[in-house]
Design a protein around this motif. Structure first.
Motif, PDB file in Angstrom:
ATOM      1  N   TYR A  60       1.155 139.666  51.589  1.00 31.77           N
ATOM      2  CA  TYR A  60      -0.153 140.056  51.062  1.00 31.77           C
ATOM      3  C   TYR A  60      -0.656 141.330  51.725  1.00 31.77           C
ATOM      4  O   TYR A  60      -0.482 141.529  52.927  1.00 31.77           O
ATOM      5  N   VAL A  61      -1.273 142.183  50.886  1.00 29.13           N
ATOM      6  CA  VAL A  61      -1.868 143.440  51.338  1.00 29.13           C
ATOM      7  C   VAL A  61      -3.286 143.497  50.781  1.00 29.13           C
ATOM      8  O   VAL A  61      -3.505 143.238  49.591  1.00 29.13           O
ATOM      9  N   ASP A  62      -4.242 143.844  51.642  1.00 29.83           N
ATOM     10  CA  ASP A  62      -5.631 143.980  51.209  1.00 29.83           C
ATOM     11  C   ASP A  62      -6.303 145.023  52.100  1.00 29.83           C
ATOM     12  O   ASP A  62      -6.473 144.799  53.304  1.00 29.83           O
ATOM     13  N   ALA A  63      -6.662 146.159  51.508  1.00 31.79           N
ATOM     14  CA  ALA A  63      -7.270 147.245  52.273  1.00 31.79           C
ATOM     15  C   ALA A  63      -8.627 146.845  52.853  1.00 31.79           C
ATOM     16  O   ALA A  63      -9.058 147.393  53.867  1.00 31.79           O
ATOM     17  N   ALA A  64      -9.289 145.882  52.256  1.00 34.84           N
ATOM     18  CA  ALA A  64     -10.614 145.461  52.729  1.00 34.84           C
ATOM     19  C   ALA A  64     -10.544 144.570  53.964  1.00 34.84           C
ATOM     20  O   ALA A  64     -11.409 144.648  54.839  1.00 34.84           O
ATOM     21  N   THR A  65      -9.512 143.724  54.070  1.00 39.57           N
ATOM     22  CA  THR A  65      -9.456 142.759  55.178  1.00 39.57           C
ATOM     23  C   THR A  65      -8.157 142.823  55.973  1.00 39.57           C
ATOM     24  O   THR A  65      -7.986 142.059  56.923  1.00 39.57           O
ATOM     25  N   GLY A  66      -7.254 143.718  55.600  1.00 38.03           N
ATOM     26  CA  GLY A  66      -5.932 143.744  56.206  1.00 38.03           C
ATOM     27  C   GLY A  66      -5.860 144.417  57.561  1.00 38.03           C
ATOM     28  O   GLY A  66      -6.776 145.125  57.987  1.00 38.03           O
ATOM     29  N   ASP A  67      -4.732 144.188  58.230  1.00 39.08           N
ATOM     30  CA  ASP A  67      -4.463 144.766  59.540  1.00 39.08           C
ATOM     31  C   ASP A  67      -2.946 144.954  59.656  1.00 39.08           C
ATOM     32  O   ASP A  67      -2.190 143.986  59.609  1.00 39.08           O
ATOM     33  N   ASP A  68      -2.516 146.206  59.783  1.00 33.75           N
ATOM     34  CA  ASP A  68      -1.084 146.506  59.833  1.00 33.75           C
ATOM     35  C   ASP A  68      -0.407 146.079  61.129  1.00 33.75           C
ATOM     36  O   ASP A  68       0.814 146.131  61.236  1.00 33.75           O
ATOM     37  N   SER A  69      -1.166 145.626  62.113  1.00 34.14           N
ATOM     38  CA  SER A  69      -0.538 145.145  63.347  1.00 34.14           C
ATOM     39  C   SER A  69      -0.094 143.687  63.225  1.00 34.14           C
ATOM     40  O   SER A  69       0.547 143.158  64.124  1.00 34.14           O
ATOM     41  N   ARG A  70      -0.406 143.059  62.117  1.00 39.12           N
ATOM     42  CA  ARG A  70       0.001 141.669  61.916  1.00 39.12           C
ATOM     43  C   ARG A  70       1.504 141.572  61.681  1.00 39.12           C
ATOM     44  O   ARG A  70       2.145 142.499  61.196  1.00 39.12           O
ATOM     45  N   THR A  71       2.049 140.411  62.004  1.00 43.37           N
ATOM     46  CA  THR A  71       3.481 140.171  61.816  1.00 43.37           C
ATOM     47  C   THR A  71       3.758 139.817  60.352  1.00 43.37           C
ATOM     48  O   THR A  71       2.835 139.506  59.584  1.00 43.37           O
ATOM     49  N   ALA A  72       5.044 139.824  60.002  1.00 42.51           N
ATOM     50  CA  ALA A  72       5.444 139.432  58.652  1.00 42.51           C
ATOM     51  C   ALA A  72       5.035 137.991  58.373  1.00 42.51           C
ATOM     52  O   ALA A  72       4.591 137.663  57.270  1.00 42.51           O
ATOM     53  N   ALA A  73       5.164 137.121  59.348  1.00 43.99           N
ATOM     54  CA  ALA A  73       4.775 135.716  59.172  1.00 43.99           C
ATOM     55  C   ALA A  73       3.282 135.606  58.884  1.00 43.99           C
ATOM     56  O   ALA A  73       2.858 134.826  58.027  1.00 43.99           O
ATOM     57  N   GLN A  74       2.468 136.386  59.592  1.00 40.25           N
ATOM     58  CA  GLN A  74       1.026 136.362  59.348  1.00 40.25           C
ATOM     59  C   GLN A  74       0.694 136.906  57.964  1.00 40.25           C
ATOM     60  O   GLN A  74      -0.186 136.383  57.281  1.00 40.25           O
ATOM     61  N   ALA A  75       1.394 137.945  57.535  1.00 41.63           N
ATOM     62  CA  ALA A  75       1.118 138.578  56.236  1.00 41.63           C
ATOM     63  C   ALA A  75       1.574 137.717  55.060  1.00 41.63           C
ATOM     64  O   ALA A  75       1.297 138.042  53.906  1.00 41.63           O
ATOM     65  N   GLN A  76       2.248 136.606  55.329  1.00 43.51           N
ATOM     66  CA  GLN A  76       2.612 135.686  54.256  1.00 43.51           C
ATOM     67  C   GLN A  76       1.463 134.736  53.918  1.00 43.51           C
ATOM     68  O   GLN A  76       1.562 133.951  52.988  1.00 43.51           O
ATOM     69  N   ASP A  77       0.378 134.867  54.649  1.00 43.16           N
ATOM     70  CA  ASP A  77      -0.826 134.074  54.392  1.00 43.16           C
ATOM     71  C   ASP A  77      -1.871 135.012  53.779  1.00 43.16           C
ATOM     72  O   ASP A  77      -2.204 136.036  54.370  1.00 43.16           O
ATOM     73  N   PRO A  78      -2.406 134.683  52.601  1.00 43.98           N
ATOM     74  CA  PRO A  78      -3.408 135.557  51.970  1.00 43.98           C
ATOM     75  C   PRO A  78      -4.641 135.810  52.844  1.00 43.98           C
ATOM     76  O   PRO A  78      -5.332 136.808  52.660  1.00 43.98           O
ATOM     77  N   ALA A  79      -4.901 134.936  53.809  1.00 48.55           N
ATOM     78  CA  ALA A  79      -6.064 135.094  54.688  1.00 48.55           C
ATOM     79  C   ALA A  79      -5.820 136.133  55.783  1.00 48.55           C
ATOM     80  O   ALA A  79      -6.770 136.608  56.410  1.00 48.55           O
ATOM     81  N   THR A  80      -4.537 136.507  56.028  1.00 49.66           N
ATOM     82  CA  THR A  80      -4.224 137.477  57.082  1.00 49.66           C
ATOM     83  C   THR A  80      -3.257 138.548  56.538  1.00 49.66           C
ATOM     84  O   THR A  80      -2.110 138.647  56.987  1.00 49.66           O
ATOM     85  N   PRO A  81      -3.737 139.364  55.593  1.00 52.00           N
ATOM     86  CA  PRO A  81      -2.860 140.356  54.963  1.00 52.00           C
ATOM     87  C   PRO A  81      -2.666 141.608  55.819  1.00 52.00           C
ATOM     88  O   PRO A  81      -3.364 141.812  56.814  1.00 52.00           O
ATOM     89  N   TRP A  82      -1.705 142.427  55.399  1.00 50.80           N
ATOM     90  CA  TRP A  82      -1.562 143.766  55.958  1.00 50.80           C
ATOM     91  C   TRP A  82      -2.603 144.669  55.310  1.00 50.80           C
ATOM     92  O   TRP A  82      -3.183 144.342  54.274  1.00 50.80           O
ATOM     93  N   ASP A  83      -2.790 145.835  55.891  1.00 54.42           N
ATOM     94  CA  ASP A  83      -3.781 146.798  55.411  1.00 54.42           C
ATOM     95  C   ASP A  83      -3.203 147.757  54.371  1.00 54.42           C
ATOM     96  O   ASP A  83      -3.895 148.147  53.440  1.00 54.42           O
ATOM     97  N   THR A  84      -1.944 148.151  54.518  1.00 48.24           N
ATOM     98  CA  THR A  84      -1.356 149.161  53.633  1.00 48.24           C
ATOM     99  C   THR A  84      -0.093 148.655  52.942  1.00 48.24           C
ATOM    100  O   THR A  84       0.623 147.793  53.458  1.00 48.24           O
ATOM    101  N   ILE A  85       0.175 149.225  51.780  1.00 43.09           N
ATOM    102  CA  ILE A  85       1.396 148.906  51.036  1.00 43.09           C
ATOM    103  C   ILE A  85       2.608 149.413  51.822  1.00 43.09           C
ATOM    104  O   ILE A  85       3.636 148.754  51.881  1.00 43.09           O
ATOM    105  N   GLY A  86       2.448 150.572  52.447  1.00 40.93           N
ATOM    106  CA  GLY A  86       3.542 151.146  53.226  1.00 40.93           C
ATOM    107  C   GLY A  86       4.010 150.232  54.351  1.00 40.93           C
ATOM    108  O   GLY A  86       5.204 150.143  54.626  1.00 40.93           O
TER     109      GLY A  86
END
Length: 186
Positions: A60-86
């Motif tokens: 999951y990616v969401d510019a409003a709530t995301g954080d690119d320092s999160r791990t891949a495991a964290q980004a598999q939860d919609p509540a803890t997305p990454w910030d950028t598509i890149g």
């Protein structure tokens, strides 16, 4: 007491009995427990012989709530997305069949490269805007990728560039550019 059995019935019964002599693997002659045991052994050996197949993952990616320092495991939860598509597309663990869900209507100011076999799926019509870059906003360098549900905005003459060596899906997108075009192929 003695009963008389007609010859035709007796002969038919003898033929069935001799035609069906049990063999070592005759399932009709084996008890049900033995058959269950054989089935379990065959299933176990089959599982050992087949390579493990990784199941597809959702990121999951969401510019409003995301954080690119999160791990891949964290980004598999919609509540803890990454910030950028890149960040999502650069993840080294992506495999064919994975889906990157991108939340809109946020604007993602970046160039996007879709990994082979990965689906980039927008919800809420997110915008990919690579201004002021002159490179394509979206590149699918290998076949099998998919992008759907985005507005893709770029100031350059080339908005999307894809290598269509195999099936690449572009569906439900809006292309917005001063000199809109798509470059398909090498």
């Amino acid at each position: 007491r003695t009963e008389h059995i007609p010859d035709g019935v007796l002969n038919a019964t003898r033929e069935r009995a001799t035609a069906r002599a049990p063999t070592a693997l005759d399932s009709a002659a084996m008890p049900r427990e033995t058959l269950s045991g054989i089935a379990a052994v065959v299933a176990s050996l089959t599982a050992l012989a087949l390579p493990a197949v990784a199941s597809a993952a959702d990121y999951y990616v969401d510019a409003a709530t995301g954080d690119d320092s999160r791990t891949a495991a964290q980004a598999q939860d919609p509540a803890t997305p990454w910030d950028t598509i890149g960040r999502a597309t650069a993840e080294g663990t992506l495999t064919e069949g994975d889906v990157i869900h991108v939340a809109g209507p946020s604007v993602y100011n970046e160039d996007v490269s879709i990994p082979a076999g990965v689906t980039l799926e927008g919800s809420g019509q997110p915008v990919i805007d690579n201004s002021p870059s002159t490179s394509p906003a979206v590149v699918a360098p290998a076949a099998g990728g998919s992008i759907e549900g985005f507005t893709i905005r770029a100031p350059s003459a080339s908005v999307v560039q894809m290598d269509l060596a195999g099936e690449t899906i572009v569906r439900g997108n809006v292309f917005d550019a001063d000199n809109a075009s798509a470059s398909i192929g090498n």
